[in-house]
Design a protein around this motif. Structure first.
Motif, mmCIF file in Angstrom:
data_model
loop_
_atom_site.group_PDB
_atom_site.id
_atom_site.type_symbol
_atom_site.label_atom_id
_atom_site.label_comp_id
_atom_site.label_asym_id
_atom_site.label_seq_id
_atom_site.Cartn_x
_atom_site.Cartn_y
_atom_site.Cartn_z
ATOM 1 N N THR A 32 -46.156 -13.027 -9.537
ATOM 2 C CA THR A 32 -45.798 -11.745 -8.949
ATOM 3 C C THR A 32 -45.286 -10.840 -10.051
ATOM 4 O O THR A 32 -44.670 -11.293 -11.006
ATOM 5 C CB THR A 32 -44.684 -11.880 -7.886
ATOM 6 O OG1 THR A 32 -43.511 -12.394 -8.513
ATOM 7 C CG2 THR A 32 -45.095 -12.782 -6.746
ATOM 8 N N ASP A 37 -43.549 -9.532 -2.165
ATOM 9 C CA ASP A 37 -43.677 -9.034 -0.792
ATOM 10 C C ASP A 37 -42.935 -9.951 0.172
ATOM 11 O O ASP A 37 -42.766 -11.140 -0.079
ATOM 12 C CB ASP A 37 -45.150 -8.981 -0.373
ATOM 13 C CG ASP A 37 -45.935 -7.952 -1.170
ATOM 14 O OD1 ASP A 37 -45.333 -6.965 -1.626
ATOM 15 O OD2 ASP A 37 -47.151 -8.148 -1.335
ATOM 16 N N LYS A 38 -42.540 -9.393 1.299
ATOM 17 C CA LYS A 38 -41.894 -10.185 2.337
ATOM 18 C C LYS A 38 -42.946 -11.064 3.013
ATOM 19 O O LYS A 38 -44.081 -10.643 3.219
ATOM 20 C CB LYS A 38 -41.180 -9.278 3.324
ATOM 21 C CG LYS A 38 -40.019 -8.559 2.654
ATOM 22 C CD LYS A 38 -39.287 -7.658 3.593
ATOM 23 C CE LYS A 38 -38.135 -6.993 2.836
ATOM 24 N NZ LYS A 38 -37.402 -6.067 3.672
ATOM 25 N N GLN A 39 -42.536 -12.280 3.339
ATOM 26 C CA GLN A 39 -43.450 -13.287 3.861
ATOM 27 C C GLN A 39 -43.043 -13.698 5.276
ATOM 28 O O GLN A 39 -41.871 -13.641 5.638
ATOM 29 C CB GLN A 39 -43.435 -14.518 2.958
ATOM 30 C CG GLN A 39 -43.779 -14.242 1.517
ATOM 31 C CD GLN A 39 -45.219 -13.816 1.332
ATOM 32 O OE1 GLN A 39 -46.109 -14.281 2.055
ATOM 33 N NE2 GLN A 39 -45.471 -12.944 0.372
ATOM 34 N N ARG A 53 -38.646 -13.260 1.046
ATOM 35 C CA ARG A 53 -39.700 -13.010 0.063
ATOM 36 C C ARG A 53 -40.398 -14.314 -0.330
ATOM 37 O O ARG A 53 -41.122 -14.375 -1.305
ATOM 38 C CB ARG A 53 -39.137 -12.285 -1.139
ATOM 39 C CG ARG A 53 -38.598 -10.921 -0.731
ATOM 40 C CD ARG A 53 -38.177 -10.072 -1.894
ATOM 41 N NE ARG A 53 -37.594 -8.838 -1.407
ATOM 42 C CZ ARG A 53 -38.279 -7.784 -0.982
ATOM 43 N NH1 ARG A 53 -39.588 -7.828 -0.966
ATOM 44 N NH2 ARG A 53 -37.673 -6.703 -0.552
#
Length: 151
Positions: A32, A37-39, A53
């Motif tokens: 990354t 990104d939020k997961q 994240r």
């Protein structure tokens, strides 16, 4: 996306009927740039995003809509209570991982630390607990004022 997966298998005693063991897993994107990104949180299938994240996979009890975890489930509350310790176990994995040199693993790991105002609903206590446990680590570097000091 290349992920690292950290898992913990629990032997369950009378927590849930007809369940002898369960697994709780965290998966972190290794490649990354910037803030990850939020997961979503998974209960075999994706549920929804709670602000983490990294990915969380657990045998969570879910309502028929499969969009959320059952907040009142003692089972889910127990699984949630295991997340901070599992997250901190990931720190040593990042530090030893072949992809990182020196403090790169620590720096990459810190990108995944959930902030209390980012985490939603049922999982909000996890962020606070992770922060408390991280603060208890005697060697975690922190910048205060002009120099680098240890917490």
């Amino acid at each position: 996306m290349f992920l690292h997966r950290l898992q913990h298998i629990f032997i369950v005693n009378k927590m849930k009927e007809n369940v002898a063991t369960t697994e709780l897993s965290l998966a972190f994107p290794l490649e990354t740039s910037g803030i990850p990104d939020k997961q979503p949180v998974f209960a075999f299938l994706p549920l929804r995003n709670y602000g983490f994240r990294f990915m969380i996979q657990g045998d969570f009890d879910v309502p028929s809509s499969r969009e959320d975890v059952d907040r009142d489930s003692i089972w889910n509350q127990w699984l949630r209570s295991e997340l901070p310790a599992l997250f901190l176990q990931a720190l040593s994995t990042f530090q030893k991982h072949r992809c990182f040199k020196s403090f790169e693993g620590l720096c990459h790991f810190l990108k995944f630390v959930p902030l209390p105002d980012e985490i939603l609903d049922f999982f909000q206590p996890v962020a606070r607990q992770i922060m408390q446990q991280l603060k208890a680590l005697p060697w975690l570097p922190a910048r205060e004022g002009p120099g680098l000091q240890l917490l």
